[in-house]
Design a protein around this motif. Sequence first.
Motif, mmCIF file in Angstrom:
data_model
loop_
_atom_site.group_PDB
_atom_site.id
_atom_site.type_symbol
_atom_site.label_atom_id
_atom_site.label_comp_id
_atom_site.label_asym_id
_atom_site.label_seq_id
_atom_site.Cartn_x
_atom_site.Cartn_y
_atom_site.Cartn_z
ATOM 1 N N ASP A 110 0.822 -1.212 0.000
ATOM 2 C CA ASP A 110 0.000 0.000 0.000
ATOM 3 C C ASP A 110 0.855 1.260 0.000
ATOM 4 O O ASP A 110 0.317 2.359 -0.123
ATOM 5 C CB ASP A 110 -0.933 0.009 1.222
ATOM 6 N N THR A 125 -3.355 1.303 7.093
ATOM 7 C CA THR A 125 -4.491 0.792 6.327
ATOM 8 C C THR A 125 -5.487 0.107 7.249
ATOM 9 O O THR A 125 -5.100 -0.673 8.124
ATOM 10 C CB THR A 125 -4.025 -0.243 5.286
ATOM 11 N N TRP A 132 -7.407 4.389 4.011
ATOM 12 C CA TRP A 132 -5.973 4.644 4.003
ATOM 13 C C TRP A 132 -5.684 5.998 4.644
ATOM 14 O O TRP A 132 -6.340 7.001 4.336
ATOM 15 C CB TRP A 132 -5.431 4.665 2.575
#
Length: 258
Positions: free
Chosen positions: A150, A165, A253
């Motif tokens: 990510d 996350t 996020w």
Amino acid sequence: MAVSTPLKIIAVLVPAIAVFLAISQSGTWQLLNGIINQGIAGSEPQTYVLSDDPVVVYVKDFVSHQEAAHLANLANGRFAPSPMWDNDGKPHIDKAYRLSMTAKLDRTDPVIKRIEDRARSFPFYKNLGDFMPIVVQNYGIAGQYRDHYDWFDDRHAVGGNIVSTFFVYIHSNCTGGGTNFARLNPPSSLDEEERWCEFIDCDRPLDEGVTFKPILGNAIYWENLHADDSGHVRTLHAGMPVTSGNKMGMNMWTWKTA
């Protein structure tokens, strides 16, 4: 060098206090969310720490079934093919690597605002930025997202990075579709393994890391970056192929500006 008695006492007390505070924060978070969610069917969130390097925490009942259904309804009509991002932040489509549909949700929705507030009060959450636009990922049969991170390699090229996350399962009428962390260690003892088998696929080989089962309302939280803002390679993860049915997950996020 000899250690004085007061220093010995401090050496014992400091870690004990830290553990106590962590437990207290977790309990307070569960209590507060029990109050916030009064009138909403479901249980208070329960946390289970799988790893502390990187921090990976499993959350049971992070959202209620009603909240999950509301999020799925919000996503209807908004789906488009899920993109991938280059290290310079440019999107592209690669269905051989990522096969799913993505919908961006309106953060002014009161249910989303309530869930964001819940996430901010999460005892493991580090409030180092703001949530990016909330998105829902829709995985049909054969839908998957192969190994990826990510975080971006060059945070300066994109102006920041994803520091943490939350991935929340909001629809899980499927087989397959687990979330695999290939570089995380499975529970080490038999007692731990038995406790975790409610949430992870204990039938998978140990050398495949940890695969979380898609369970409605539950969430995984993890930190993507080290203290120096470099990406943590052990956060490599994948959405395993759905073999029947449908899976939907919501991503929250946290973006930290460089």
